[in-house]
Design a protein around this motif. Structure first.
Motif, PDB file in Angstrom:
ATOM      1  N   GLY A   1       6.404 -22.020 -27.136  1.00 13.58           N
ATOM      2  CA  GLY A   1       5.640 -22.842 -27.795  1.00 13.58           C
ATOM      3  C   GLY A   1       4.232 -23.588 -27.011  1.00 13.58           C
ATOM      4  N   ASP A   2       3.739 -23.803 -27.616  1.00 14.57           N
ATOM      5  CA  ASP A   2       1.746 -24.781 -27.705  1.00 14.57           C
ATOM      6  C   ASP A   2       2.227 -25.861 -26.632  1.00 14.57           C
ATOM      7  N   GLY A   3       3.609 -26.690 -27.057  1.00 13.19           N
ATOM      8  CA  GLY A   3       3.537 -27.713 -25.816  1.00 13.19           C
ATOM      9  C   GLY A   3       4.347 -27.313 -24.910  1.00 13.19           C
ATOM     10  N   ASP A   4       5.527 -26.432 -24.674  1.00 12.82           N
ATOM     11  CA  ASP A   4       6.404 -25.786 -24.583  1.00 12.82           C
ATOM     12  C   ASP A   4       5.418 -25.145 -22.443  1.00 12.82           C
TER      13      ASP A   4
ATOM     14  N   LEU B   1       3.451 -16.643 -27.730  1.00 13.58           N
ATOM     15  CA  LEU B   1       3.151 -18.081 -27.475  1.00 13.58           C
ATOM     16  C   LEU B   1       2.700 -18.408 -29.275  1.00 13.58           C
ATOM     17  N   PHE B   2       3.697 -19.293 -29.597  1.00 18.99           N
ATOM     18  CA  PHE B   2       3.945 -19.577 -30.956  1.00 18.99           C
ATOM     19  C   PHE B   2       3.163 -20.713 -30.418  1.00 18.99           C
ATOM     20  N   ASN B   3       1.733 -21.197 -31.340  1.00 23.58           N
ATOM     21  CA  ASN B   3       1.559 -21.445 -31.475  1.00 23.58           C
ATOM     22  C   ASN B   3       0.618 -22.518 -32.696  1.00 23.58           C
ATOM     23  N   ASN B   4       1.812 -23.994 -33.131  1.00 25.78           N
ATOM     24  CA  ASN B   4       1.939 -24.509 -34.749  1.00 25.78           C
ATOM     25  C   ASN B   4       1.039 -25.614 -34.231  1.00 25.78           C
ATOM     26  N   ARG B   5       0.507 -25.983 -32.888  1.00 25.54           N
ATOM     27  CA  ARG B   5      -0.672 -27.203 -32.792  1.00 25.54           C
ATOM     28  C   ARG B   5      -0.026 -28.248 -32.865  1.00 25.54           C
ATOM     29  N   ILE B   6       1.339 -28.704 -32.965  1.00 27.08           N
ATOM     30  CA  ILE B   6       2.405 -29.684 -32.594  1.00 27.08           C
ATOM     31  C   ILE B   6       3.451 -29.058 -32.011  1.00 27.08           C
ATOM     32  N   TYR B   7       4.104 -30.428 -31.909  1.00 31.19           N
ATOM     33  CA  TYR B   7       5.148 -30.354 -31.355  1.00 31.19           C
ATOM     34  C   TYR B   7       6.190 -30.061 -32.587  1.00 31.19           C
ATOM     35  N   GLY B   8       7.147 -28.996 -32.689  1.00 27.56           N
ATOM     36  CA  GLY B   8       8.112 -29.392 -34.452  1.00 27.56           C
ATOM     37  C   GLY B   8       8.840 -30.161 -33.692  1.00 27.56           C
ATOM     38  N   LEU B   9       9.750 -29.518 -32.208  1.00 28.57           N
ATOM     39  CA  LEU B   9      11.291 -29.809 -32.345  1.00 28.57           C
ATOM     40  C   LEU B   9      10.813 -31.646 -31.955  1.00 28.57           C
TER      41      LEU B   9
END
Ligand code: TPP
Ligand code: SF4
Ligand code: MG
Lengths: 345, 618
Positions: free
Chosen positions: A96-99, A122-130
């Protein structure tokens, strides 16, 4: 589509219940990846998905291949060890973007610079989802989140620019909801030898819904997506009247409106350019206007991969030793004896 | 001229100079001559953390100590009988370690007022009586070297560099060492530069001749070869033995070795060494940091390699989370910690045993990890093989706890025969392991009933595709599980697996079988404790000694052994970490003896302390 191996998309599904939020962009990416896997013509047992931590990093549980859900940010490092020691495998990293860009930023840039044989999604959702919605290193400045009630202060990374800065040999960008484009970019990425990084814009409908609406909505996307196709003019907008043009004086790229057909300033996309600065300049167009997004393959060049180089060294050492000091038990015995051993009777 | 030859049973020599003076090389050569001669020996280098601290300063002093004897010995010796000091700082830094009557050979060249003032000496110690308790040979070694090389084309600066070889020649004469090895070594080392090779050889011979022909020394010494068990021997340092042990372990397991490491003192030698042995299928990856080093090793382990990572305390701290992942994934992994002084950067080039609790507990959650500790430089070989055994049989990360003292120290090693080392052949699972209703199903967490280990199924094996991760897994299937009972079961099972690792019983050396006091150690304190125990026994006092190779799990008979003695003394180079574990586990009120000086215990001091404990008990 069925492959020569007779595999179908459903063969890549596992019996595990998929646990993303309903409506999450991750579903579409999973379906696209499962759908495209048979095309690779690689047996399931030779495919490995390694992920870090985050919503996106649950991905391997849903792929009926080998997989490892590791720890936050470290997937590129773990995958580097697997890929270099097992060059027969096809290794994917899901992050992810954070990871990838916060906790794992160091591993990411080093994997890219080494050009390890990995396909990184790289899954970029521009946020920390989890962790339920804190801003991420790709969130726009001023973002209001749980941890930034007055707006975030940090300037975001552009993942494509970052990867190009690390001299990645393959960099692409695509969108969760455009299955065809996603599949095209993924196909090119998996065919690439070395590290390929694909940034996938992914909607988190719970914590950052609509982040990519401008380029998803059929009314607006034509205005804001800059499609990249190797060998074609970089044009977009109504009637393809907008284009990326090169300033004949200083070589700088910019977006121009009402560009006539045949205008010599229009850039012809060259993903194979040895110099990464062209692709970098394309990636920077979003910095001029954050609504703009170039999509497609930015860069696809060839440079020896770290795994191949390492295995070449291992082979060379073995071949040389077979003709001289050996590689068997006796050779190890004589290594252990060294040059200065003595005997006590 | 005829010099008197005196017989000695043992000698401790320390050579000290600026870190650029080649003291380590000089020490290595003298050691090799001594090994070739057949003495038992033990060495201890001591160098500053700075690569080239300013010349002539106390901070820049590097030294090498060698203890050799006509009988078997256990340590590099407490205090040097002979100090060779190449400059004032080297004299000052080492003076307090010398016993009365010691011999000092000192290069007077730099004993100028300025150089002396720089290290806080207002008068010349050679002439002001400071050295009156010692036998002093004050020589201008530098000038003697320059004179010997007067006929060469070398600049004074280059010629002066050979003074370490002049000193080595003199020492070699004093102790009747064989010289062919050194001459051959110098020719090979400077093969590309014959002038330098010749200069060093000339200086070496001139040093020898100085001893032989001048009256300055008068006496030379002989230390007869030691009587050691028959066999082939070589001299070896701990980091080298550990590297060879890893290669041999991988070979006996029939696995390729993959090392992921980030440079750090005093562990880097292992990375350097393993990098040389690609022909044996040893891949080395210098990672971007310690986390990537262990991550890559774990990734390689997932793929069926023997994953190894090497570091020291600060790096092990960074690796903690990945070690926890390896505990959860239940994959084999060897984690080498060559301990150094801490906390933080601490004393990078000095030794300590203060990572035991980090190794034992330094992770989140219940994350048990087996711990193996070598007890001497050559023992690093066997300890490494034991770590490989535990890792591969039990599918677990193992921590191998060496330290700077044995990593850099050396001793003669009775060489093993590779084909006679334990067979560690690893079997990968190739077919689904489910039975009955689960026929044809692969259960990644179905355990071997004896070892509780899970199968190792590597990518590329058709039919065994599976996913593992750090989230709690359901027993047998390995699927994600948040079930409370399952978690309780899995935590206890992982603990039981490590607790159930088969390790040899603790052997007690209780020579007279009537000792009331047991001294218990672990790791590199073996030598100093052993030497202290011998001293105590020489006074007619009984004392028992036992040494732990396995810190987790402890040997099954440890409780019994502890209960057998009235007092148990545990000397450690930390503030009582093993003592804490023993008290907590066995409720034995041990006497904890601790020291954190960055140096090993001195045998004499330890012996006095043990005598104290013994007499207090009476
Ligand atoms: C060492 C560590 N620190 C923090 C966390 C908590 N954590 C889990 S996922 C995550 C961020 C995930 O964001 P991203 O990579 O963007 O993934 P997403 O959930 O958005 O797909 C954090 C901070 C963790 N699991 N481990
Ligand atoms: S929180 Fe967002 S990213 Fe995570 S599963 Fe839900 S929608 Fe998807
Ligand atoms: Mg995210």
């Amino acid at each position: 589509m069925a492959s020569e191996l007779g595999l179908k998309a459903k063969d890549f599904k596992t019996d595990q219940e998929v646990r993303w939020c309903p409506g999450c962009g991750d579903y579409a990416i999973l379906a696209a990846v499962q759908g495209f896997m048979p095309e690779l013509g690689i047996p399931r047992e030779d495919i490995v998905f390694i992920s870090g931590i985050g919503c996106s990093s649950r991905f391997p549980y849903y792929m009926n291949t080998y997989g490892m859900h590791s720890i936050h940010g470290r997937a590129p490092a773990i995958a580097t060890g697997l890929s270099t020691s097992r060059p027969d495998l096809k290794v994917f990293v899901v992050t992810g973007d954070g990871d990838a860009l916060s906790i794992g930023g160091n591993h990411l840039i080093h994997a890219l610079r080494r050009n390890v044989n990995l396909t990184i999604l790289l899954f970029n959702n521009r946020i920390y989802g989890l962790t339920k919605g804190q801003y991420s290193p790709t969130s726009e400045q001023g973002k209001i989140t749980k941890s930034t009630p007055m707006g975030s202060l940090d300037f975001p990374f552009n993942p494509v620019s970052l990867a190009l800065g690390a001299e990645a040999t393959f960099v692409g960008r695509t969108l969760d909801s455009d299955r065809k484009h996603l599949t095209t970019v993924l196909r090119a990425a998996t065919e690439h030898r070395g590290t390929s990084l694909v940034e996938i814009y992914q909607n988190c409908n719970i914590f950052n819904d609509g982040a990519f609406d401008l380029i998803k909505d059929s009314d607006t996307k034509g205005e804001w997506i800059i499609p990249l196709e190797h060998g074609s003019e970089v044009r977009f907008g109504a009637d393809n009247s907008k284009a990326v043009v090169r300033d004949p004086g200083n070589g700088a790229l910019s977006v121009a409106e009402d560009v006539a057909p045949g205008d010599p300033r229009v850039v012809i996309h060259d993903a194979h350019s040895a110099d990464p600065s062209y692709a970098f300049a394309i990636s920077r167009l979003s910095q001029v206007d954050s609504r703009l997004s170039a999509m497609g393959v930015f860069r696809d060049v060839s440079r020896p991969s770290y795994d191949d180089l390492m295995n070449d060294q291992l082979d060379a050492a073995r071949v040389k030793a077979e003709a001289s000091n050996g590689t068997d038990d006796a050779a190890l015995q004589s290594l252990i004896y060294g040059a200065d051993s003595w005997t006590i009777q | 001229m005829s010099t008197e030859v005196q017989q000695l049973d043992r000698v401790v020599i320390r050579i000290a100079g600026d870190s650029g003076d080649g003291m380590q090389l000089t020490g290595d050569r003298f050691t090799q001559e001594t090994a070739n001669f057949g003495n038992d020996l033990s060495t201890q280098p001591n160098f500053p953390a700075e690569i080239r601290a300013p010349a002539g300063t106390l901070a820049g002093v590097s030294s090498f100590q060698l203890h050799f004897a006509d009988h078997d010995i256990l340590t590099p010796g407490d205090r040097p009988d002979v100090l060779v000091a190449m400059n004032p700082a080297a004299l000052k830094a080492n003076l307090q370690d010398l016993p009365k009557g010691a011999t000092i050979i000192v290069d007077t060249r730099d004993f100028t007022e300025r150089a002396l003032a720089r290290i806080g000496w207002s008068a010349n110690p050679i002439t002001d009586g400071t050295l009156e308790n010692f036998t002093v040979h004050a020589l201008d070694l530098t000038q003697l070297t320059l004179d010997a090389l007067a006929d060469t084309e070398l600049s004074r600066k280059d010629a002066g560099r050979s003074k370490n070889m002049y000193a080595l020649g003199l020492l070699s004469w004093m102790y009747s060492r064989p010289t062919e090895g050194t001459l051959k070594f110098l020719r090979e080392k400077f093969a590309k530069n014959p002038d330098i090779a010749e200069a060093n050889i000339t200086a070496f011979k001139a040093g020898w001749n100085y001893g032989e022909t001048t009256e300055a020394f008068g006496v030379s010494y002989q230390v007869k070869p030691a009587v050691l068990p028959p066999g082939e021997y070589r001299n070896i340092a701990g980091n080298l033995a550990l590297s060879y042990g890893l290669i041999a372990g991988a070979r006996r397991a029939k696995l390729p070795l993959f090392l992921g490491a980030y440079p750090i003192t005093p562990a880097s030698d292992i990375l350097h060494e393993l990098s040389k042995h690609k022909r044996f299928g040893v891949a080395t990856f210098q990672a971007e940091d310690e986390i990537a080093g262990i991550g890559a090793a774990l990734g390689a382990a997932f793929g069926g390699a023997l994953g190894v990572t090497t570091s020291s305390g600060p790096g092990i701290a960074l690796k903690a989370e990945t070690i926890g992942l390896a505990v959860s994934l239940e994959l084999p992994l060897v984690v080498v910690d060559v301990q150094r002084g801490g906390p933080s950067t601490g004393l990078p080039t000095k030794t300590e045993q203060s990572d035991l609790l980090q190794a034992m507990f330094g992770r989140n959650g219940e994350a048990p990890v087996p711990i193996v500790a070598p007890q001497s430089p050559s023992d690093c070989f066997d300890a490494a093989i034991e770590a490989v055994r535990i890792a591969t049989v039990y599918k677990t990360p193992v921590i191998l706890l060496s330290d700077g003292y044995i990593a850099n120290g050396s001793e003669p090693w009775k060489l093993p025969v590779v084909s006679e080392l334990p067979d560690l052949t690893v079997e990968f699972l190739t077919e689904p392991n489910g039975t009955g209703a689960e026929d044809g199903v692969f259960l990644p967490y179905l355990r071997d009933p004896e070892t509780l280990a899970r199968p190792w199924a590597v990518p590329g094996t058709a039919g065994l595709e599976h996913r593992i991760g750090g989230i709690e897994k359901a027993d047998r299937t390995g699927n994600i599980s948040y079930d409370p009972d399952n978690h309780d079961f899995m935590v206890r099972t992982r603990a039981a697996k490590v607790a159930g690792i088969t390790v040899p019983d603790l052997v007690v050396d209780d020579a007279d079988d009537d000792a009331k006091v047991l001294v218990l150690g672990w790791g590199s304190t073996y030598g100093p404790i052993g030497a202290a125990v011998r001293r105590v026994r020489r006074t007619g006092t009984s004392i028992a000694q036992a040494h732990l190779r396995h810190l987790n799990p402890f040997p099954a008979n440890l409780g019994e052994v502890l209960a057998h003695y009235e007092r148990v003394v545990i000397p450690e180079m930390n503030l009582g970490q093993l003592a804490l574990l023993i008290r907590g586990r066995y409720l034995t009120d041990v006497v904890s003896v601790t020291q954190v000086r960055g140096m090993p215990f001195r045998a004499a001091e330890l012996a006095d302390m043990l005598q104290g404990v013994i007499s207090n008990g009476e």
